[in-house]
Write an enzyme that holds these catalytic residues in place. Structure first.
Site, short mmCIF file in Angstrom:
data_model
loop_
_atom_site.label_atom_id
_atom_site.label_comp_id
_atom_site.label_asym_id
_atom_site.label_seq_id
_atom_site.Cartn_x
_atom_site.Cartn_y
_atom_site.Cartn_z
N ASP A 72 -9.76 5.24 18.29
CA ASP A 72 -10.48 6.06 19.27
C ASP A 72 -9.55 7.18 19.74
OD1 ASP A 72 -8.78 4.17 20.58
OD2 ASP A 72 -9.84 4.55 22.47
N GLU A 99 -8.46 1.87 22.79
CA GLU A 99 -7.14 1.99 23.41
C GLU A 99 -7.14 3.00 24.55
OE1 GLU A 99 -3.01 3.07 24.24
OE2 GLU A 99 -4.60 4.43 23.60
N GLU A 100 -7.85 4.11 24.37
CA GLU A 100 -7.84 5.15 25.40
C GLU A 100 -8.69 4.75 26.61
OE1 GLU A 100 -5.67 7.22 25.11
OE2 GLU A 100 -5.42 7.92 23.05
N ASP A 115 2.47 4.52 17.82
CA ASP A 115 1.53 5.13 18.76
C ASP A 115 2.29 5.75 19.94
OD1 ASP A 115 -0.87 5.84 19.97
OD2 ASP A 115 -1.15 3.89 20.92
N HIS A 139 -2.73 13.88 24.95
CA HIS A 139 -3.90 13.80 25.83
C HIS A 139 -4.28 15.17 26.39
CE1 HIS A 139 -3.56 9.20 26.70
NE2 HIS A 139 -3.50 9.47 25.42
ZN ZN Z 1 -2.35 6.31 21.39
ZN ZN Z 2 -3.52 8.11 23.82
#
Ligand code: ZN
Ligand code: ZN
Ligand code: ZN
Ligand code: ZN
Lengths: 480, 480
Positions: free
Chosen positions: B101, B167-168, B196, B446
């Site tokens: 995601d 995850e987000e 990540d 982000h």
């Molecule tokens: Zn991530």
């Molecule tokens: Zn992230």
């Protein structure tokens, strides 16, 4: 005196007609803050114009112009209605002010009944939005004119009306119109009477002769260029929130004491004469506690409470713009935050001086923090306090009227909040202004189930009429 | 070694194919926080399943269940994709984790190009949402498998995938699945590798062996039964905002020092050995200043900055729920306010002990205020810090791989934020976890214009592959 009694009897006998007029007014949802209701505000203005004209008043309007509604749309502002009943140079001229817009009201907010349908409950309370704030009082004056006309009684004074439709939304444009008309439409005014506040409690009428002012401040702390993540940056940069909380925590103590040096030096001391005026006032600590809903009062006696509400300054922290405010958890480091606080001001505090003191103090405290952030403190708005005298003939007349109608001496009260139009009339017209409320302290003007007790409406109409009789008899130039 | 070189050459030569795979992945707007995009998240899961199956992996999924979306709707959670490439009992088994995601992205937010169309700019940066976080790294592992398959090279280890789609948005349901599969699907896992996170800066690869934890607190002060008007009540009641600001101002100093007694007693001292590890790290004060956008840094040297980000605790004030937060002026006295703050925790701070210390301190300070309001302080959430060792064979293997691919020793870094899945794998599987980033510190994971440099993608694929070769050679049971 005979004519006063005749008038009062008429009001007593025709109360259903007056309630019917209030019912028709409440039915118009003149919510000034809602663009969808703006046509209703205009409609409410028309309603009053029609009522006034039907009673022989000469009516004019002034256009306050356009409203920029949050930068999203442009709305026409509803007219300021100016009306005159009588122009006999031998008589005094009394200016009355009121507003024909109301606060928002939705059944879903918790109203027991449709807010725009006036109903009377089993306690003889007339329930509906605007019943007490401020359609009841505005119609009160109109009812007074009607009663005199129907009775064939001469009005004791020339009566001028100034009725606005934007009071609940900041009275946009009103001040300019008042200043502009000071030596024109309002030229012959001898005194002003405003009925747009409330009794202190629920049992005893009052005259209100003072209001606190308010100075509102924005304290801005600016740090990083954008919001940051506290995981990555926490501990490495000066966070604006830390500085803001350090500064705002230094403004006022939990017991209400303001910490800005010099503020209290400007507060007029309580004289023994003033102290005495509090003794007879109908107010208990329990009145405060029931209004607040619990016992979080700072002071333990009623007189201290009133003094801290009316004649001592206070400082309240309102909020923070730019920080996280939703429910839940968010680990943001806000880049720029604006703390909002205000100081309620009293005689002899001067707004300019207050701003100076606040700016100096906050700046000094910020410098002590050794922060690399930047800080700006600004007064965003100030309105001065207002203080008249209950010894002024305008008040003496009103006090007499209270005694005639209610058989009791009114409480002489001040209020903690501000009603900016009061000071505006006083400054522009240089005439005495009297606040003469109709409703009770528990009317819930801005809440659900707003009401005006039938007795307050009926006795209030009498009060307004008898006041006009009494004020016609006093020497208004004899300013005590 | 010959096979490593063969593999690296293949990656170099087929980079366009790999970029094309990334382009197809970025084109699926798998924004987990937006209900409208939930089908795209599922579609992205399918995309990965198809790619994995095409390469001969055996794929299973686990259903994390339903999501209660802010109490407004119920959404299906996207599957956790479990895949296995190879099951040779003679080989080690390496588990890799990633998420499919992405963060929200709208052209209007300021993206130069369509966020869901991967484009390469003139600096050879592959721009698109998810390019770096975390589609690039996830496809990196798949590209490694493909390269070996195409070359007819045997994979040096058995590879297991754990890929999630939430995850987000808080990884809902993942922890339970990991715990449940610890002795099932993950039973034979010898070590874990997560790609990540990011290089510390823009020039030098790193291995990340530590993360701070976070304990989040809600400090509630409750006063009057409803919001009040500061004019009427200011000066007469204990205002919750005054108490809240008094308390929150006592948590942390403008220079970042935490004022809660006992916090620092739990912080592991910096040894000279640890101190030495900071010397070679590619990080300047200017890196912090350019990330922050100005010079609001507390510390003046790079090593202090890194230590305060990685290995010292910090306390940030995030906001206030229940207070005024809009632009403009509002003279409300909020009835109940909730202050939000969090503490970033490091070894050997224990979340339970931290909460104890905070609750005791805030309670003591509140009692000193002599307020009649009520106060409640609660930890709403805590996640522990995580610390591995760069001397563990899993890290030694990764460091060797960095040297092979980049011709440089990696920086050994920690991070200030938390990646909860790291600790979750370590606790559930009792195996070493390595954080092996692919992208650079300025990828803007982000933010708008998220990118992954072409060289980071290509060298990153090589790195992941070579790491698998290196880790197949070390003795993972030799836990330093
Ligand atoms: Zn991530
Ligand atoms: Zn992230
Ligand atoms: Zn009003
Ligand atoms: Zn009002």
């Amino acid at each position: 005196m005979a004519s006063q009694q005749q008038f009062m009897d008429y009001v007593e006998q025709h109360q259903e007609d007056f309630i019917d007029r209030l019912r028709r007014a409440v039915a118009i949802p003149s919510v000034s803050s809602d663009p969808n209701h703006r046509p209703d505000v205009f409609r409410m203005g028309e309603f009053l114009i029609d009522e006034l004209k039907a009673l022989g008043a000469s009516v004019e309007t002034r256009d306050p112009g356009k409203q920029d509604f949050h930068g999203q749309l442009t709305l026409d502002l509803p007219p300021v209605v100016l009306a005159t009943v009588g122009d006999d140079p031998a008589k005094k001229t009394i200016l009355v002010y009121g507003h024909y817009d109301v606060q928002p009201a939705l059944k879903e907010d918790g109203w027991t009944t449709d807010p725009f349908v006036l109903v009377e409950d089993d306690k003889q309370r007339l329930i509906g939005r605007g019943s007490s704030d401020d359609k009841g009082p505005v119609l009160g004056w109109i009812n007074v004119v009607e009663a005199h006309k129907k009775l064939g009684l001469e009005m004791p004074v020339n009566l001028k009306f100034c009725l606005e439709g934007m009071e609940e939304s900041g009275s946009e444009g009103l001040e300019a119109i008042i200043e502009d008309e000071a030596d024109k439409y309002f030229k012959d005014v001898d005194a002003v009477c405003i009925s747009d506040n409330y009794w202190l409690g629920t049992t005893k009428p009052c005259l209100t002769y003072g209001l606190r002012g308010v100075s509102y401040f924005h304290l801005t702390v600016k740090g990083p260029a954008a919001d940051l993540h506290s995981g990555v940056f926490g501990g490495t940069i000066h966070e604006p929130m830390t500085d803001l909380f350090a500064l705002m925590s230094k403004l006022v103590q939990p017991d209400g004491k303001i910490l800005v040096p010099g503020i209290y030096d400007q507060v007029r001391p309580v004289t023994s004469e003033e102290e005495a005026t509090y003794q007879s006032i109908a107010f208990d600590l329990s009145d405060l506690q029931s209004a607040v809903g619990n016992k979080t009062n700072i002071h333990e006696d009623a007189i201290s409470v009133l003094q801290h509400r009316w004649r001592f300054p206070s400082l309240s922290l309102h909020g923070v713009e730019g920080a996280f405010y939703n429910p839940g958890d968010k680990t943001v480091v806000p880049a720029q935050v604006v703390g909002k606080f205000s100081i309620r001001t009293v005689p002899d505090m001067e707004p300019k001086k207050i701003t100076e003191l606040v700016v100096k103090y906050v700046t000094d405290e910020f410098n002590k923090l050794n922060s690399k952030n930047t800080m700006v403190i600004k007064c965003s708005h100030d309105g001065n306090h207002w203080l008249s005298s209950p010894n002024h003939p305008n008040y003496v007349a009103a006090a007499k009227a209270v005694e005639t109608v209610f058989n009791v001496k009114p409480d002489l009260t001040r209020e903690g909040g501000s009603i900016p139009v009061t000071l505006c009339f006083q400054d522009a017209l240089k005439k005495n202004v009297l606040l003469l409320p109709m409703g009770r302290g528990d009317d819930g003007a801005h809440s659900i189930n707003e009401k005006l007790d039938r007795s307050n409406y009926v006795q209030g109409i009498k009060l307004l009429g008898v006041y006009l009789h009494e004020v016609s008899d006093v020497d208004l130039e004899n300013k005590q």
